[in-house]
Design a protein around this motif. Structure first.
Motif, PDB file in Angstrom:
ATOM      1  N   MET A 166      -3.686  -3.311  -2.892  1.00  0.00           N
ATOM      2  CA  MET A 166      -4.812  -2.293  -2.464  1.00  0.00           C
ATOM      3  C   MET A 166      -4.225  -0.860  -1.150  1.00  0.00           C
ATOM      4  SD  MET A 166      -5.850  -5.553   0.193  1.00  0.00           S
ATOM      5  CE  MET A 166      -7.353  -5.085   0.507  1.00  0.00           C
ATOM      6  N   ALA A 167      -5.192  -0.365  -2.182  1.00  0.00           N
ATOM      7  CA  ALA A 167      -4.958   0.875  -1.593  1.00  0.00           C
ATOM      8  C   ALA A 167      -6.033   2.322  -1.715  1.00  0.00           C
ATOM      9  CB  ALA A 167      -3.882   1.844  -2.778  1.00  0.00           C
ATOM     10  N   ASN A 168      -6.864   3.322  -1.381  1.00  0.00           N
ATOM     11  CA  ASN A 168      -7.099   4.033  -0.784  1.00  0.00           C
ATOM     12  C   ASN A 168      -6.271   5.654  -1.675  1.00  0.00           C
ATOM     13  OD1 ASN A 168      -9.024   5.755  -0.636  1.00  0.00           O
ATOM     14  ND2 ASN A 168      -9.508   5.698   1.093  1.00  0.00           N
ATOM     15  N   PRO A 169      -5.909   6.284  -1.904  1.00  0.00           N
ATOM     16  CA  PRO A 169      -4.685   7.129  -2.554  1.00  0.00           C
ATOM     17  C   PRO A 169      -5.457   8.163  -1.829  1.00  0.00           C
ATOM     18  CG  PRO A 169      -4.506   6.132  -4.171  1.00  0.00           C
ATOM     19  CD  PRO A 169      -5.821   5.525  -3.386  1.00  0.00           C
ATOM     20  N   PRO A 170      -4.685   9.726  -1.529  1.00  0.00           N
ATOM     21  CA  PRO A 170      -5.777  11.105  -1.120  1.00  0.00           C
ATOM     22  C   PRO A 170      -6.641  10.743  -3.224  1.00  0.00           C
ATOM     23  CG  PRO A 170      -3.161  11.122  -0.165  1.00  0.00           C
ATOM     24  CD  PRO A 170      -3.313   9.499  -1.537  1.00  0.00           C
ATOM     25  N   PHE A 171      -8.041  11.289  -2.551  1.00  0.00           N
ATOM     26  CA  PHE A 171      -8.213  12.019  -3.649  1.00  0.00           C
ATOM     27  C   PHE A 171      -7.695  13.186  -4.527  1.00  0.00           C
ATOM     28  CE2 PHE A 171     -11.655   9.854  -1.230  1.00  0.00           C
ATOM     29  CZ  PHE A 171     -11.784   8.294  -1.401  1.00  0.00           C
ATOM     30  N   ASN A 172      -7.153  13.239  -5.755  1.00  0.00           N
ATOM     31  CA  ASN A 172      -7.287  14.751  -6.760  1.00  0.00           C
ATOM     32  C   ASN A 172      -6.858  15.716  -5.725  1.00  0.00           C
ATOM     33  OD1 ASN A 172      -9.603  14.387  -8.225  1.00  0.00           O
ATOM     34  ND2 ASN A 172     -10.950  14.585  -6.578  1.00  0.00           N
ATOM     35  N   LEU A 173      -5.112  15.084  -5.527  1.00  0.00           N
ATOM     36  CA  LEU A 173      -3.987  15.177  -4.648  1.00  0.00           C
ATOM     37  C   LEU A 173      -3.373  16.203  -4.973  1.00  0.00           C
ATOM     38  CD1 LEU A 173      -2.531  15.372  -2.084  1.00  0.00           C
ATOM     39  CD2 LEU A 173      -0.866  13.708  -3.485  1.00  0.00           C
ATOM     40  N   LYS A 174      -2.906  17.770  -5.438  1.00  0.00           N
ATOM     41  CA  LYS A 174      -2.277  19.117  -5.986  1.00  0.00           C
ATOM     42  C   LYS A 174      -0.637  19.171  -5.324  1.00  0.00           C
ATOM     43  CE  LYS A 174      -6.973  21.368  -6.409  1.00  0.00           C
ATOM     44  NZ  LYS A 174      -7.178  20.806  -5.695  1.00  0.00           N
ATOM     45  N   ALA A 175      -0.462  19.736  -6.489  1.00  0.00           N
ATOM     46  CA  ALA A 175       1.108  20.184  -6.125  1.00  0.00           C
ATOM     47  C   ALA A 175       2.049  18.877  -5.153  1.00  0.00           C
ATOM     48  CB  ALA A 175       1.226  21.028  -5.193  1.00  0.00           C
ATOM     49  N   TRP A 176       1.604  17.901  -6.348  1.00  0.00           N
ATOM     50  CA  TRP A 176       2.351  16.784  -5.696  1.00  0.00           C
ATOM     51  C   TRP A 176       3.814  16.335  -5.989  1.00  0.00           C
ATOM     52  CZ3 TRP A 176       4.034  12.515  -9.497  1.00  0.00           C
ATOM     53  CH2 TRP A 176       3.577  13.777 -10.664  1.00  0.00           C
ATOM     54  N   ARG A 177       4.666  17.471  -7.138  1.00  0.00           N
ATOM     55  CA  ARG A 177       5.488  17.977  -7.230  1.00  0.00           C
ATOM     56  C   ARG A 177       5.892  18.546  -7.869  1.00  0.00           C
ATOM     57  NH1 ARG A 177       6.060  18.031 -12.770  1.00  0.00           N
ATOM     58  NH2 ARG A 177       4.307  16.995 -14.002  1.00  0.00           N
ATOM     59  N   GLY A 178       6.907  19.305  -8.061  1.00  0.00           N
ATOM     60  CA  GLY A 178       7.336  20.334  -8.336  1.00  0.00           C
ATOM     61  C   GLY A 178       7.259  20.629 -10.445  1.00  0.00           C
ATOM     62  N   GLU A 179       6.966  22.005 -10.595  1.00  0.00           N
ATOM     63  CA  GLU A 179       6.971  21.696 -12.398  1.00  0.00           C
ATOM     64  C   GLU A 179       8.130  20.765 -12.403  1.00  0.00           C
ATOM     65  OE1 GLU A 179       4.729  22.807 -13.891  1.00  0.00           O
ATOM     66  OE2 GLU A 179       3.412  23.794 -13.031  1.00  0.00           O
ATOM     67  N   ASP A 180       8.905  20.546 -12.527  1.00  0.00           N
ATOM     68  CA  ASP A 180      10.173  20.329 -13.044  1.00  0.00           C
ATOM     69  C   ASP A 180      10.025  18.978 -12.397  1.00  0.00           C
ATOM     70  OD1 ASP A 180       9.774  22.672 -14.906  1.00  0.00           O
ATOM     71  OD2 ASP A 180      11.485  23.544 -13.831  1.00  0.00           O
ATOM     72  N   GLU A 181       9.811  18.298 -11.424  1.00  0.00           N
ATOM     73  CA  GLU A 181       9.973  17.233 -10.848  1.00  0.00           C
ATOM     74  C   GLU A 181       9.892  15.805 -10.684  1.00  0.00           C
ATOM     75  OE1 GLU A 181      10.548  16.118  -6.368  1.00  0.00           O
ATOM     76  OE2 GLU A 181       9.514  18.170  -6.601  1.00  0.00           O
ATOM     77  N   LEU A 182      10.313  15.167 -11.554  1.00  0.00           N
ATOM     78  CA  LEU A 182      10.140  13.918 -11.681  1.00  0.00           C
ATOM     79  C   LEU A 182       9.657  13.514 -13.498  1.00  0.00           C
ATOM     80  CD1 LEU A 182       8.136  12.813  -8.788  1.00  0.00           C
ATOM     81  CD2 LEU A 182      10.522  12.096  -9.335  1.00  0.00           C
ATOM     82  N   ASP A 185       0.918  -0.942  -0.047  1.00  0.00           N
ATOM     83  CA  ASP A 185      -0.192  -0.139   0.173  1.00  0.00           C
ATOM     84  C   ASP A 185       0.731   1.160  -0.162  1.00  0.00           C
ATOM     85  OD1 ASP A 185      -2.099   2.027   0.207  1.00  0.00           O
ATOM     86  OD2 ASP A 185      -2.869   1.403   2.333  1.00  0.00           O
ATOM     87  N   PRO A 186       1.009   2.089  -0.760  1.00  0.00           N
ATOM     88  CA  PRO A 186       2.069   2.937  -1.181  1.00  0.00           C
ATOM     89  C   PRO A 186       1.582   4.253  -0.491  1.00  0.00           C
ATOM     90  CG  PRO A 186       0.159   3.338  -2.987  1.00  0.00           C
ATOM     91  CD  PRO A 186       0.034   2.012  -1.996  1.00  0.00           C
ATOM     92  N   CYS A 187       0.082   4.351   0.079  1.00  0.00           N
ATOM     93  CA  CYS A 187      -0.459   5.279   0.999  1.00  0.00           C
ATOM     94  C   CYS A 187      -1.162   4.999   2.021  1.00  0.00           C
ATOM     95  CB  CYS A 187      -0.987   6.210   0.147  1.00  0.00           C
ATOM     96  SG  CYS A 187      -1.978   5.184  -0.892  1.00  0.00           S
ATOM     97  N   CYS A 188       0.151   3.664   2.641  1.00  0.00           N
ATOM     98  CA  CYS A 188      -0.642   3.175   4.112  1.00  0.00           C
ATOM     99  C   CYS A 188      -1.446   3.856   4.942  1.00  0.00           C
ATOM    100  CB  CYS A 188       0.121   1.791   4.299  1.00  0.00           C
ATOM    101  SG  CYS A 188       1.911   3.139   5.650  1.00  0.00           S
ATOM    102  N   GLY A 189      -1.945   4.978   5.503  1.00  0.00           N
ATOM    103  CA  GLY A 189      -2.508   5.731   6.547  1.00  0.00           C
ATOM    104  C   GLY A 189      -2.405   5.070   7.467  1.00  0.00           C
ATOM    105  N   SER A 190      -3.045   4.826   8.357  1.00  0.00           N
ATOM    106  CA  SER A 190      -2.659   4.292   9.631  1.00  0.00           C
ATOM    107  C   SER A 190      -3.044   2.407  10.093  1.00  0.00           C
ATOM    108  CB  SER A 190      -4.146   4.473  10.784  1.00  0.00           C
ATOM    109  OG  SER A 190      -5.399   3.825   9.604  1.00  0.00           O
ATOM    110  N   GLY A 191      -2.562   2.003   8.833  1.00  0.00           N
ATOM    111  CA  GLY A 191      -2.390   0.815   8.333  1.00  0.00           C
ATOM    112  C   GLY A 191      -3.652  -0.390   8.696  1.00  0.00           C
ATOM    113  N   GLY A 192      -4.438   1.153   8.653  1.00  0.00           N
ATOM    114  CA  GLY A 192      -6.277  -0.383   8.550  1.00  0.00           C
ATOM    115  C   GLY A 192      -6.701  -0.982   7.258  1.00  0.00           C
ATOM    116  N   MET A 193      -6.217  -0.968   5.971  1.00  0.00           N
ATOM    117  CA  MET A 193      -6.344  -1.806   4.755  1.00  0.00           C
ATOM    118  C   MET A 193      -5.585  -3.086   5.199  1.00  0.00           C
ATOM    119  SD  MET A 193      -7.285  -1.499   1.525  1.00  0.00           S
ATOM    120  CE  MET A 193      -7.518   0.070   1.172  1.00  0.00           C
ATOM    121  N   PHE A 194      -4.230  -3.099   5.529  1.00  0.00           N
ATOM    122  CA  PHE A 194      -3.813  -3.969   6.040  1.00  0.00           C
ATOM    123  C   PHE A 194      -4.674  -5.079   7.197  1.00  0.00           C
ATOM    124  CE2 PHE A 194       0.168  -1.186   4.890  1.00  0.00           C
ATOM    125  CZ  PHE A 194       0.647  -1.806   3.829  1.00  0.00           C
TER     126      PHE A 194
END
Length: 525
Positions: free
Chosen positions: A283-299, A207-216
Motif C-alpha cells: 500500500m503506497a502513496n509515492p511522491p507525485f511526479n518526483l523529478k531527479a530521483w536518480r542521476g543520469e548514469d545512475e541505476l 510501503d516503500p515511502c511510508c511517510g509518517s506511517g499513516g498508511m500502516f
C-alpha cells in the motif's frame, strides 16, 4: 427567600483540530522557525497521547486488580497491553499540573528522555533536549500545553492524528516545498478504500515511502474492524526523510505496532534497505511526479527495471511502479497505490514500460478518484491495482473467475459531493462499500457485474492495444451525451415565450420613457 435556580452548565464545545493548531501557531509566531514550530506541537501531542493511554490502562488495572500501588507501578502491566509505562514526571497529568512552573521546559525534556530510555521501540524517535533550546519562555510553553490539552482522546483514535497534524504543518508552513516534492499525506478514506480492495488480512505489508506511517495505522485499524488479528500482519517500510521517519516510528510505537522501517532513512531507489524483501501486499502513496530521483548514469542497469526499461530521470512514477512490482510475491502479491493521473497516458520511456506492464498482465484495475481528496492539494489521482495472480481461485471465501488479459476501469470523478469539515472531499463507508462491490463483483465467478456508463467498464487487453496502451478511463468507459435527452421542440417553445415576454417588457419601458420626456416638453422621438 427564593432560591436562585442554578443554570445548567453550558456544554463545552470542542475546538476543531485546525483551531487548536492555529492557536499553537499564534503562540509560537516569530519565536522559532517553521520545522521547530511543528516539532514542538507534535512532541506535546505525543506526550498527551501516551499520557491518556497510560491513565486509561491504569484505570483498567484498578478495575481488574484493585488500587494496589505495586501493580499500578509495574511496567509489565502496561507493556502487555502495548501501553508505555510512564514514571510520574512523564505523565501528561503531571505536565499539565506543573505547566506554570518556570522549569517546565526542562521537565518536558526530562519526560522525553525518560520515555525513550525505558522503551526500546522509541529509540531515536523522540526529540531530546528540545524544549530547553526552543527559545520561548515558560509562559508560552504553558499556553501550548493548554491548547494541546483541548484535543480529546477520541480524536487520537478517530484519525491518524499525528499524520494529520504533520500534514497541517506541511500545508501551512512548507506547502511550496511539499508540492515540489510531491508529498501529500494519504487521507483515511483512500487508505480504507485501498485496504478494502486488496484485503491485507494476513501476511507482509510494505510501503516503500511510508511517510509518517499513516498508511500502516489506518490499514491495521481496517484489519481490526474486520475482526482480523493485527498480530498476523508484519509491517515493512522505508522513508528517505529523517524527520518524517522519526515521526513514523513515533506514530507506530505509541500504537503498539511493531515494524521494520530499515536501519536508517534512505531513498528506496538509490539505497534500498529492504533489498531482498518479498511481500504479500503493498500500500503506497509515492511522491507525485518526483523529478531527479536518480542521476543520469545512475541505476541504468538496476534489476528492478529488468524486462521493462529504465524509467526516466525526469519523473519517478514508473520507477515506483517497477520498484513495487519487484517487491511483490510473484505468485499472489497484490498492490494498491496512488499516482498522478498523468501516468495513465505518459509517453516515451514511460509508454514502453506501461505497454510491457499491460502485455505482462500485471494491471488489474485503474480507479480515478475525485479532485480535492487531499488535505493540501486539489490534484486528481489514480488508484492502481497490480496483481500477480488473476487466475481463478478461492480467496477469502470468495470464488474468483479468470481475469487474465482484462483490466477493470472505474471513474469516480463525480463522487465529490461528500466534503469533510469543509476542507476536502472524502468517501463515506457506503461509497467505499459501493466501489468494493463493483470490484469484487467483477472478480467474482458468479455473474454479478455489469458495465455502467460513466462509471465502470471491464476491458480486454486487445482493446487496450487498439488504444495504443493508454490507461485513461475515458477511452473505454462510455460517455452519455445528456443533451440527446432534451426535447428540442418543447425547449425552443419555452425559449420563444421567454423572448416574447422580454421584448414586450422592453417595448413597454421604451414607451413610458418617451411619454415622460414628452410630458416635460423634450420629446425624444
Amino acid at each position: 427567600m427564593n432560591k436562585v435556580a442554578k443554570r445548567a452548565p453550558k456544554p463545552v464545545k470542542e475546538l476543531s483540530l485546525e483551531s487548536v493548531l492555529w492557536n499553537c501557531r499564534v503562540v509560537l509566531r516569530n519565536k522559532c522557525n517553521k520545522p521547530t514550530n511543528r516539532d514542538a506541537v507534535l512532541a506535546l501531542i505525543f506526550l498527551k497521547f501516551a499520557g491518556d493511554k497510560f491513565e486509561k490502562r491504569r484505570q483498567e488495572i484498578i478495575a481488574e486488580e484493585g488500587d494496589i500501588p505495586v501493580f499500578l507501578e509495574k511496567p509489565s502491566f502496561y507493556l502487555a497491553s502495548n501501553v508505555f509505562y510512564l514514571n510520574e514526571t512523564s505523565r501528561w497529568s503531571y505536565i499539565v499540573k506543573n505547566a506554570s512552573d518556570d522549569k517546565i521546559a526542562v521537565m518536558l525534556d526530562q519526560a522525553m528522555a525518560d520515555i525513550e530510555d525505558k522503551n526500546e521501540s522509541l529509540k531515536g524517535a523522540l526529540p531530546q533536549r528540545f524544549f530547553s533550546s526552543l527559545g520561548v519562555n515558560s509562559k508560552d510553553i504553558k499556553s501550548l500545553i493548554d491548547e494541546i490539552n483541548k484535543i480529546s482522546e477520541e480524536r487520537f483514535h478517530e484519525k491518524d492524528l499525528i499524520g494529520r497534524v504533520y500534514e497541517y504543518f506541511l500545508q501551512q508552513f512548507a506547502m511550496d516545498e511539499a508540492k515540489e516534492k510531491g508529498e501529500f499525506y494519504t487521507p483515511k478514506a483512500i487508505v480504507n478504500l485501498i485496504a478494502e480492495l486488496i484485503e491485507p488480512y494476513k501476511g507482509r505489508i510494505y510501503d516503500p515511502c511510508c511517510g509518517s506511517g499513516g498508511m500502516f495505522v489506518q490499514s491495521l485499524k481496517f484489519v481490526e474492524s474486520h475482526n482480523g488479528n493485527k498480530n498476523n500482519i508484519s509491517i515493512f517500510g522505508q522513508e528517505s526523510d529523517p524527520d518524517t521517519r522519526r515521526l513514523a516510528k513515533m506514530n507506530l510505537a505509541i500504537r503498539g505496532i511493531s515494524n521494520n522501517l530499515g536501519d536508517k532513512n534512505a531513498s528506496s531507489f538509490t539505497d534500498d534497505r529492504q533489498k531482498d524483501l518479498k511481500v504479500d501486499f503493498i500500500m503506497a502513496n509515492p511522491p507525485f511526479n518526483l523529478k531527479a530521483w536518480r542521476g543520469e548514469d545512475e541505476l541504468t542497469n538496476d534489476p528492478r527495471w529488468s524486462g521493462y526499461g529504465t524509467p526516466p530521470v525526469s519523473n519517478a512514477n514508473y520507477a515506483w511502479i517497477l520498484h513495487i512490482l519487484s517487491k511483490l510475491d510473484v505468485s499472489n502479491g497484490i498492490a494498491g497505490f496512488l499516482l498522478a493521473n498523468g501516468a495513465l497516458g505518459a509517453g516515451a520511456e514511460e509508454y514502453n514500460i506501461r505497454k510491457q506492464l499491460i502485455e505482462n498482465d500485471k494491471i488489474e484495475a485503474i480507479i480515478v478518484l475525485p479532485r480535492e481528496m487531499f488535505y493540501s492539494t486539489d490534484i486528481s489521482v489514480t488508484l492502481w491495482i497490480l496483481n500477480n495472480n488473476k487466475k481463478p481461485r478461492t480467496l477469502n471465501k470468495r470464488k474468483l473467475r479468470d481475469r487474465q488479459n482484462e483490466v477493470l476501469f472505474i471513474d469516480l470523478r463525480t463522487w465529490n459531493k461528500n466534503v469533510y469539515e469543509k476542507s476536502y472531499v472524502t468517501f463515506d463507508d457506503s461509497q467505499i462499500a459501493a466501489v468494493k462491490k463493483i470490484y469484487t463483483n467483477w472478480q467474482s465467478a458468479e455473474k454479478g457485474y455489469k458495465n455502467v456508463p460513466e462509471l465502470c467498464k471491464s476491458v480486454k487487453i486487445t482493446d487496450i492495444r487498439k488504444n495504443d496502451y493508454s490507461l485513461v478511463p475515458s477511452k473505454y468507459i462510455k460517455f452519455i451525451d445528456h443533451d440527446l435527452d432534451i426535447d428540442y421542440q418543447k425547449e425552443m417553445k419555452r425559449i420563444q415565450k421567454e423572448m416574447k415576454d422580454i421584448l414586450k417588457e422592453e417595448k413597454k419601458s421604451q414607451e413610458m420613457l418617451e411619454s415622460a420626456f414628452k410630458g416635460i416638453g423634450y420629446g425624444i422621438k
